[in-house]
Design a protein around this motif. Structure first.
Motif, PDB file in Angstrom:
ATOM      1  N   VAL A   1      -3.240   3.656   9.340  1.00 15.22           N
ATOM      2  CA  VAL A   1      -3.677   4.334   8.119  1.00 15.22           C
ATOM      3  C   VAL A   1      -4.413   3.314   7.262  1.00 15.22           C
ATOM      4  CG1 VAL A   1      -2.939   5.641   6.096  1.00 15.22           C
ATOM      5  CG2 VAL A   1      -1.620   5.796   8.234  1.00 15.22           C
ATOM      6  N   LEU A   2      -5.682   3.586   7.011  1.00 13.70           N
ATOM      7  CA  LEU A   2      -6.524   2.675   6.236  1.00 13.70           C
ATOM      8  C   LEU A   2      -7.092   3.410   5.041  1.00 13.70           C
ATOM      9  CD1 LEU A   2      -8.326   1.606   9.467  1.00 13.70           C
ATOM     10  CD2 LEU A   2      -6.814   0.108   8.208  1.00 13.70           C
ATOM     11  N   THR A   3      -7.201   2.730   3.932  1.00 12.49           N
ATOM     12  CA  THR A   3      -7.810   3.356   2.760  1.00 12.49           C
ATOM     13  C   THR A   3      -9.259   2.920   2.658  1.00 12.49           C
ATOM     14  OG1 THR A   3      -7.044   1.568   1.329  1.00 12.49           O
ATOM     15  CG2 THR A   3      -5.667   3.540   1.454  1.00 12.49           C
ATOM     16  N   ALA A   4     -10.107   3.875   2.416  1.00 12.49           N
ATOM     17  CA  ALA A   4     -11.541   3.610   2.267  1.00 12.49           C
ATOM     18  C   ALA A   4     -11.912   3.835   0.810  1.00 12.49           C
ATOM     19  CB  ALA A   4     -12.343   4.534   3.177  1.00 12.49           C
TER      20      ALA A   4
ATOM     21  N   HIS B   1     -10.522  12.498   2.903  1.00 14.68           N
ATOM     22  CA  HIS B   1     -10.771  11.955   1.574  1.00 14.68           C
ATOM     23  C   HIS B   1     -10.857  10.429   1.650  1.00 14.68           C
ATOM     24  CE1 HIS B   1     -10.399  15.929  -0.098  1.00 14.68           C
ATOM     25  NE2 HIS B   1      -9.250  16.082   0.551  1.00 14.68           N
ATOM     26  N   ASP B   2      -9.898   9.702   1.064  1.00  9.42           N
ATOM     27  CA  ASP B   2      -9.965   8.239   1.046  1.00  9.42           C
ATOM     28  C   ASP B   2      -9.204   7.596   2.200  1.00  9.42           C
ATOM     29  OD1 ASP B   2      -7.506   9.042   0.071  1.00  9.42           O
ATOM     30  OD2 ASP B   2      -7.293   7.310  -1.250  1.00  9.42           O
ATOM     31  N   LEU B   3      -8.664   8.384   3.123  1.00  9.96           N
ATOM     32  CA  LEU B   3      -7.908   7.830   4.248  1.00  9.96           C
ATOM     33  C   LEU B   3      -8.706   7.883   5.542  1.00  9.96           C
ATOM     34  CD1 LEU B   3      -4.278   9.251   3.848  1.00  9.96           C
ATOM     35  CD2 LEU B   3      -5.160   7.020   3.153  1.00  9.96           C
ATOM     36  N   CYS B   4      -8.574   6.817   6.327  1.00 13.58           N
ATOM     37  CA  CYS B   4      -9.121   6.765   7.684  1.00 13.58           C
ATOM     38  C   CYS B   4      -7.922   6.563   8.605  1.00 13.58           C
ATOM     39  CB  CYS B   4     -10.101   5.609   7.830  1.00 13.58           C
ATOM     40  SG  CYS B   4     -11.507   5.714   6.712  1.00 13.58           S
ATOM     41  N   LEU B   5      -7.824   7.376   9.647  1.00 13.68           N
ATOM     42  CA  LEU B   5      -6.651   7.368  10.521  1.00 13.68           C
ATOM     43  C   LEU B   5      -7.068   7.130  11.960  1.00 13.68           C
ATOM     44  CD1 LEU B   5      -5.201  10.579   8.884  1.00 13.68           C
ATOM     45  CD2 LEU B   5      -4.437   8.251   8.423  1.00 13.68           C
ATOM     46  N   ILE B   6      -6.573   6.050  12.544  1.00 13.95           N
ATOM     47  CA  ILE B   6      -6.840   5.740  13.941  1.00 13.95           C
ATOM     48  C   ILE B   6      -5.539   5.948  14.707  1.00 13.95           C
ATOM     49  CG2 ILE B   6      -7.600   4.009  15.612  1.00 13.95           C
ATOM     50  CD1 ILE B   6      -9.045   2.557  13.323  1.00 13.95           C
TER      51      ILE B   6
ATOM     52  N   MET C   1       0.843  -1.182   0.000  1.00 18.65           N
ATOM     53  CA  MET C   1       0.000   0.000   0.000  1.00 18.65           C
ATOM     54  C   MET C   1       0.883   1.238   0.000  1.00 18.65           C
ATOM     55  SD  MET C   1      -2.642   1.136   2.953  1.00 18.65           S
ATOM     56  CE  MET C   1      -3.259   2.771   2.983  1.00 18.65           C
ATOM     57  N   ILE C   2       0.627   2.127  -0.916  1.00 18.19           N
ATOM     58  CA  ILE C   2       1.370   3.381  -0.984  1.00 18.19           C
ATOM     59  C   ILE C   2       0.515   4.462  -0.341  1.00 18.19           C
ATOM     60  CG2 ILE C   2       2.353   5.107  -2.518  1.00 18.19           C
ATOM     61  CD1 ILE C   2       2.804   2.810  -4.533  1.00 18.19           C
ATOM     62  N   VAL C   3       1.113   5.182   0.616  1.00 21.70           N
ATOM     63  CA  VAL C   3       0.396   6.220   1.336  1.00 21.70           C
ATOM     64  C   VAL C   3       1.097   7.547   1.110  1.00 21.70           C
ATOM     65  CG1 VAL C   3      -0.170   7.076   3.636  1.00 21.70           C
ATOM     66  CG2 VAL C   3      -0.501   4.676   3.103  1.00 21.70           C
ATOM     67  N   ASP C   4       0.306   8.561   0.862  1.00 17.03           N
ATOM     68  CA  ASP C   4       0.831   9.910   0.715  1.00 17.03           C
ATOM     69  C   ASP C   4       1.047  10.480   2.121  1.00 17.03           C
ATOM     70  OD1 ASP C   4       1.336  12.589   0.272  1.00 17.03           O
ATOM     71  OD2 ASP C   4      -0.393  12.901  -1.048  1.00 17.03           O
ATOM     72  N   ARG C   5       2.304  10.463   2.575  1.00 16.52           N
ATOM     73  CA  ARG C   5       2.614  10.931   3.925  1.00 16.52           C
ATOM     74  C   ARG C   5       2.214  12.391   4.130  1.00 16.52           C
ATOM     75  NH1 ARG C   5       6.154   7.635   7.047  1.00 16.52           N
ATOM     76  NH2 ARG C   5       6.905   9.487   8.126  1.00 16.52           N
ATOM     77  N   ALA C   6       2.281  13.192   3.069  1.00 21.47           N
ATOM     78  CA  ALA C   6       1.885  14.595   3.179  1.00 21.47           C
ATOM     79  C   ALA C   6       0.395  14.698   3.485  1.00 21.47           C
ATOM     80  CB  ALA C   6       2.233  15.344   1.895  1.00 21.47           C
ATOM     81  N   GLN C   7      -0.408  13.806   2.898  1.00 17.76           N
ATOM     82  CA  GLN C   7      -1.851  13.806   3.169  1.00 17.76           C
ATOM     83  C   GLN C   7      -2.121  13.406   4.613  1.00 17.76           C
ATOM     84  OE1 GLN C   7      -4.176  11.138   0.706  1.00 17.76           O
ATOM     85  NE2 GLN C   7      -6.112  11.742   1.668  1.00 17.76           N
ATOM     86  N   VAL C   8      -1.390  12.381   5.110  1.00 14.46           N
ATOM     87  CA  VAL C   8      -1.554  11.955   6.502  1.00 14.46           C
ATOM     88  C   VAL C   8      -1.155  13.088   7.441  1.00 14.46           C
ATOM     89  CG1 VAL C   8      -0.787  10.327   8.275  1.00 14.46           C
ATOM     90  CG2 VAL C   8      -1.199   9.520   5.941  1.00 14.46           C
ATOM     91  N   ALA C   9      -0.023  13.727   7.165  1.00 15.93           N
ATOM     92  CA  ALA C   9       0.451  14.833   8.011  1.00 15.93           C
ATOM     93  C   ALA C   9      -0.544  15.986   8.017  1.00 15.93           C
ATOM     94  CB  ALA C   9       1.821  15.304   7.532  1.00 15.93           C
ATOM     95  N   ALA C  10      -1.131  16.290   6.857  1.00 17.44           N
ATOM     96  CA  ALA C  10      -2.113  17.375   6.779  1.00 17.44           C
ATOM     97  C   ALA C  10      -3.377  17.036   7.563  1.00 17.44           C
ATOM     98  CB  ALA C  10      -2.446  17.671   5.318  1.00 17.44           C
TER      99      ALA C  10
END
Length: 197
Positions: free
Chosen positions: A45-48, A82-87, A1-10
């Motif tokens: 980090v989960l993708t929905a 957006h398409d990310l769910c963060l716990i 799974m490729i995650v955009d770390r900038a999106q997670v940080a934002a």
């Protein structure tokens, strides 16, 4: 799974992101630190891909947040972007039972079994079946305290049992009734615990 770390940080501006701790079928886990509290955390980090998936991740976060038990991982925060769910959860830096069980004494194995049984008893008392008890979902904190994690496929039951709506879990640890799609109950999780220890 490729995650955009900038999106997670934002999406989590109060947190500093660290290294990747692990990955699974639905997402990955990053180390993190709450900037103001200096609290070390794990960020799942989960993708929905659709609304139903986001709802299940939200349900996992709510479920974990509602359970207050020393042997169940604690949730600090949940957000969607957006398409990310963060716990955001407590960091369990002591590793998995998979990694630690080699060379474990009989007394240590017994202590692990009792800790997980206590966590399951608490969950079952709230009408929750874990359905994926395995050594990779049993982690230790930095002090060596065991915690049960990953309630992502947990099932809420009414009464003492529920029917499996789908065959979900890790086959090696599944009880026969779980594989056959039969009636599930607390014994389903206890079977998996017995296989694990």
């Amino acid at each position: 799974m490729i995650v955009d770390r900038a999106q997670v940080a934002a999406a989590l501006p109060g947190y500093e992101l660290g290294a990747q701790l692990g990955a699974g079928a639905y997402g990955l886990v990053l180390a993190g630190r709450h900037r103001r509290l200096n609290r070390q955390v794990a960020i799942k980090v989960l993708t929905a891909d659709h609304d139903a998936a986001a709802g299940s991740f939200d349900a996992e976060a709510r479920l974990l947040a509602s359970m207050d038990h020393p042997h169940i991982v604690r949730v600090h925060d949940y957000t969607e972007d957006h398409d990310l769910c963060l716990i955001v959860m407590e960091l369990l830096a002591g590793g998995t039972l998979t990694r630690r069980r080699k060379g474990m004494s009989p007394e240590g194995a017994c202590a692990v079994g009792l800790a997980v049984a206590s966590a399951l008893s608490h969950a079952h008392g709230q009408g929750v079946l874990h359905r994926d008890i395995k050594t990779d979902n049993m982690l230790f904190d930095a002090t060596g305290l065991l915690k049960v994690t990953d309630f992502g496929i947990a099932k809420i039951v009414e009464g003492s049992a529920a029917t499996a709506s789908a065959v979900i879990g890790t086959p090696t640890y599944m009880a026969p009734e779980q594989i056959r799609g039969g009636r599930l109950g607390p014994a389903t999780d206890l079977y998996a615990l017995g296989v694990s220890c």
